[in-house]
Design an enzyme around this catalytic site. Structure first.
Site, PDB file in Angstrom:
ATOM      1  N   HIS A  49      -1.680  -4.016 -11.974  1.00  0.00           N
ATOM      2  CA  HIS A  49      -0.690  -4.792 -11.450  1.00  0.00           C
ATOM      3  C   HIS A  49      -1.461  -5.975 -10.968  1.00  0.00           C
ATOM      4  O   HIS A  49      -2.441  -5.561  -9.827  1.00  0.00           O
ATOM      5  CB  HIS A  49      -0.253  -4.531  -9.921  1.00  0.00           C
ATOM      6  CG  HIS A  49       1.518  -4.081 -10.575  1.00  0.00           C
ATOM      7  ND1 HIS A  49       1.385  -2.653  -9.918  1.00  0.00           N
ATOM      8  CD2 HIS A  49       1.785  -4.277 -11.720  1.00  0.00           C
ATOM      9  CE1 HIS A  49       2.828  -1.684 -10.266  1.00  0.00           C
ATOM     10  NE2 HIS A  49       2.677  -2.709 -11.908  1.00  0.00           N
TER      11      HIS A  49
ATOM     12  N   GLU B 122      -2.978  -6.421  -6.512  1.00  0.00           N
ATOM     13  CA  GLU B 122      -3.019  -6.076  -6.055  1.00  0.00           C
ATOM     14  C   GLU B 122      -4.694  -5.145  -5.804  1.00  0.00           C
ATOM     15  O   GLU B 122      -6.097  -4.807  -6.727  1.00  0.00           O
ATOM     16  CB  GLU B 122      -3.046  -4.317  -6.445  1.00  0.00           C
ATOM     17  CG  GLU B 122      -1.224  -4.818  -6.377  1.00  0.00           C
ATOM     18  CD  GLU B 122      -0.862  -3.374  -7.152  1.00  0.00           C
ATOM     19  OE1 GLU B 122      -1.220  -2.210  -7.481  1.00  0.00           O
ATOM     20  OE2 GLU B 122       1.111  -3.341  -7.389  1.00  0.00           O
TER      21      GLU B 122
ATOM     22  N   ARG C  60       1.496 -10.759 -10.252  1.00  0.00           N
ATOM     23  CA  ARG C  60       1.714  -8.821 -11.072  1.00  0.00           C
ATOM     24  C   ARG C  60       2.062  -8.407 -12.330  1.00  0.00           C
ATOM     25  O   ARG C  60       1.231  -7.242 -12.254  1.00  0.00           O
ATOM     26  CB  ARG C  60       3.021  -8.233 -10.186  1.00  0.00           C
ATOM     27  CG  ARG C  60       3.494  -6.614 -10.155  1.00  0.00           C
ATOM     28  CD  ARG C  60       5.049  -6.507  -9.696  1.00  0.00           C
ATOM     29  NE  ARG C  60       5.296  -5.143  -9.920  1.00  0.00           N
ATOM     30  CZ  ARG C  60       5.278  -3.798  -9.828  1.00  0.00           C
ATOM     31  NH1 ARG C  60       4.803  -4.013  -8.647  1.00  0.00           N
ATOM     32  NH2 ARG C  60       5.585  -2.920 -10.038  1.00  0.00           N
TER      33      ARG C  60
ATOM     34  N   HIS D 120      -3.394   1.795  -7.217  1.00  0.00           N
ATOM     35  CA  HIS D 120      -2.890   0.511  -6.338  1.00  0.00           C
ATOM     36  C   HIS D 120      -2.529  -0.075  -5.196  1.00  0.00           C
ATOM     37  O   HIS D 120      -3.326   0.452  -4.324  1.00  0.00           O
ATOM     38  CB  HIS D 120      -1.216   0.985  -6.538  1.00  0.00           C
ATOM     39  CG  HIS D 120      -0.854   0.713  -8.177  1.00  0.00           C
ATOM     40  ND1 HIS D 120      -0.167   0.371  -8.934  1.00  0.00           N
ATOM     41  CD2 HIS D 120      -1.249   1.905  -9.349  1.00  0.00           C
ATOM     42  CE1 HIS D 120       0.320   0.925 -10.250  1.00  0.00           C
ATOM     43  NE2 HIS D 120       0.205   1.792 -10.257  1.00  0.00           N
TER      44      HIS D 120
ATOM     45  N   GLU E 250      -1.709   4.858  -3.656  1.00  0.00           N
ATOM     46  CA  GLU E 250      -1.644   3.744  -3.109  1.00  0.00           C
ATOM     47  C   GLU E 250      -2.081   2.823  -1.721  1.00  0.00           C
ATOM     48  O   GLU E 250      -2.384   3.560  -1.328  1.00  0.00           O
ATOM     49  CB  GLU E 250      -0.314   3.542  -2.629  1.00  0.00           C
ATOM     50  CG  GLU E 250       0.977   3.398  -4.251  1.00  0.00           C
ATOM     51  CD  GLU E 250       1.519   1.820  -4.983  1.00  0.00           C
ATOM     52  OE1 GLU E 250       1.017   1.153  -4.300  1.00  0.00           O
ATOM     53  OE2 GLU E 250       2.746   2.273  -5.307  1.00  0.00           O
TER      54      GLU E 250
HETATM   55  O1  0X9 Z   1       5.894   0.257  -8.313  1.00  0.00           O
HETATM   56  C1  0X9 Z   1       4.906   0.450  -9.179  1.00  0.00           C
HETATM   57  O2  0X9 Z   1       4.583   0.522 -10.482  1.00  0.00           O
HETATM   58  C2  0X9 Z   1       4.104   1.694  -8.340  1.00  0.00           C
HETATM   59  N1  0X9 Z   1       3.544   0.651  -6.874  1.00  0.00           N
HETATM   60  S1  0X9 Z   1       3.441  -1.254  -6.375  1.00  0.00           S
HETATM   61  O3  0X9 Z   1       3.828  -1.837  -4.885  1.00  0.00           O
HETATM   62  N2  0X9 Z   1       1.788  -0.872  -6.939  1.00  0.00           N
HETATM   63  O4  0X9 Z   1       3.857  -1.828  -7.698  1.00  0.00           O
HETATM   64  C3  0X9 Z   1       4.482   2.309  -7.699  1.00  0.00           C
HETATM   65  C4  0X9 Z   1       4.168   3.393  -9.192  1.00  0.00           C
HETATM   66  C5  0X9 Z   1       4.741   5.043  -9.292  1.00  0.00           C
HETATM   67  N3  0X9 Z   1       4.124   5.787  -9.842  1.00  0.00           N
HETATM   68  C6  0X9 Z   1       4.591   6.510 -10.414  1.00  0.00           C
HETATM   69  N4  0X9 Z   1       5.576   6.307 -11.483  1.00  0.00           N
HETATM   70  N5  0X9 Z   1       4.025   7.254 -11.272  1.00  0.00           N
HETATM   71 ZN    ZN Z   2       1.412  -1.334  -8.526  1.00  0.00          ZN
END
Ligand code: 0X9
Ligand code: ZN
Length: 429
Positions: free
Chosen positions: A181, A184, A237, A308, A387
């Protein structure tokens, strides 16, 4: 006169070769505000999700979190009265957490030490070119233990680079993917810091970590998006591949992998959404390249980590479901590893609270993520999403002040030592 004659073509050449990115001014975020909302029911959630389809105006910073019922959302100044009307109509509680996003961006750019202009450090955020130059320097300085690898090419033709750090042959491998992303930034700052530590630290625990494993680290995966986030839009993003039937650009690379792709509401089919899954799995050249690279090199790593921000979570599979009964066979082990990570971070003087658990039940359903793809399709038993800072509802979100880079990195190292230690104790390494 002669000088002008020489300089002008050079200047023009520089402008043209920099491509279209130079043509539009950098987006400003004056008086954009971030609110934390508390969502009490499905109707409220639907109302906010509807707004967020207009991601230019209502940009989700933190999606709806199942556990705390919170959403962080950035609102364009022109939409503020409309936004408050919607909140009032739906009886949604809100709290202002960032009064002016541009102020944060300006503060982020201020140099912490003049030294950082001269040599690479971790008290400011660097642009892609600077990170690439640093990587070259690292590879040249440590030719015995480092090696470059290339994941592939991005949509805009940039090279997605990685580095292996290895003190021997055939040690168990750990793969780190960072900055999928674009906005980040703390993720690539932490990944480069971590690389540097593996190479230079004299701490016996860190030396042990460096010597015992083969590290494969991609500090900036979403190269196009990252460059765009520096030069054009700090809040970008997604990837940068245009859509054939829509003006909105890019897809969420972390929804584009072929594992429960576009299922269970964990991603969107709307190209304007921040979680657009792409038209088909692997539609994004970056995701396709990573899939091909990881498939070809699957025997070289046992643990997969994706960096992340933000929210202070350590998330394990599955992401595609919120059903607590649907869990991986080794769910208990993953919880134990998560426990070790969070306890180690908590024990530092910052006493930062990370929350760990399966993505779907701890945070939200997210399908088609890289971590789930590696876990499900490459059968890697230990895979986590980290995160980093800021905390949710914090005053900075993605725009984490440079003075927090090192504290975040210290937390990463403490957590990583515990995570890898526990993973080894449980027999995975
Ligand atoms: O939404 C996302 O892709 C991630 N959070 S963010 O705020 N950085 O965008 C979380 C991803 C969760 N991971 C998995 N599903 N393994
Ligand atoms: Zn992310």
């Amino acid at each position: 006169m002669r000088l002008v004659g020489l300089l002008l073509p050079l200047v023009l050449l520089a402008l043209v070769s920099a491509g279209t990115v130079k043509d539009t001014p950098k987006k400003r975020f004056d008086n954009y505000k971030v609110y934390q909302l508390i969502i009490k029911n499905k109707i409220q959630l639907a109302a906010i999700n509807k707004l967020s389809e207009l991601s230019e105006k209502f940009n989700i910073w933190k999606e709806y979190d199942e556990r705390t019922k919170q959403i962080d959302i950035m609102v364009q100044p022109e939409e503020l009265s409309h936004f408050h009307e919607i909140l009032k109509l739906n009886n949604i509680h809100s709290e202002l957490v960032v009064p002016n996003v541009q102020t944060l961006i300006d503060e982020e750019q201020q140099q912490v030490t003049p030294q950082d202009n001269v040599s690479f450090g971790w008290t400011k955020y660097y642009e892609l070119e600077e990170i690439q130059a640093w990587l070259d320097e690292i590879l040249a300085t440590y030719p015995e233990v480092t090696k470059e690898f290339i994941v592939g090419q991005s949509y805009e033709g940039r090279t997605i680079r990685g580095i292996t750090i290895s003190h021997g042959t055939d040690k168990p491998g750990i793969f780190i993917e960072s900055n999928i992303h674009a906005r980040e930034w703390i993720t690539s700052a932490s990944a480069t810091w971590f690389i540097n530590q593996l190479l230079t630290s004299q701490d016996p625990d860190v030396r042990n970590l460096a010597d015992s494993y083969d590290w494969h680290i991609v500090p900036v995966f979403n190269v196009d998006g990252f460059d765009y986030s520096h030069k054009k839009d700090r809040m970008w993003r997604k990837t940068r591949q245009p859509h054939s039937t829509n003006a909105c650009i890019g897809a969420d690379a972390n929804r584009n992998f072929d594992s429960y792709w576009l299922q269970n509401g964990g991603s969107s089919d709307n190209p304007c959404s921040e979680t657009f899954a792409g038209d088909v799995p692997n539609s994004e050249p970056e995701a396709k390249a990573l899939v091909e690279y990881l498939t070809a090199h699957q025997d070289e790593f046992k643990v997969y980590l994706s960096f992340h921000s933000y929210g202070l979570w350590l998330l394990s599979p599955y992401g595609h479901t919120a059903d607590p009964l649907e869990k991986p066979e080794n769910a208990d082990d993953l919880l134990e590893i998560g426990e070790a990570f969070t306890a180690a971070v908590k024990a530092l003087p910052y006493a930062t609270d990370y929350v760990h658990g399966p993505t779907g039940t701890t945070l939200y359903v997210a399908s088609g993520t890289s971590v789930d793809w590696v876990f499900n399709e490459l059968n890697k038993e230990v895979a986590f999403t980290l995160e980093f800072r800021d905390k949710t509802g914090g005053s900075y979100g993605f725009i984490l002040p440079p003075v927090q880079i090192i504290p975040n990195c210290e937390e990463l190292m403490a957590g990583m030592l515990a995570l890898i230690g526990k993973t080894k104790d449980l027999g995975y390494l």
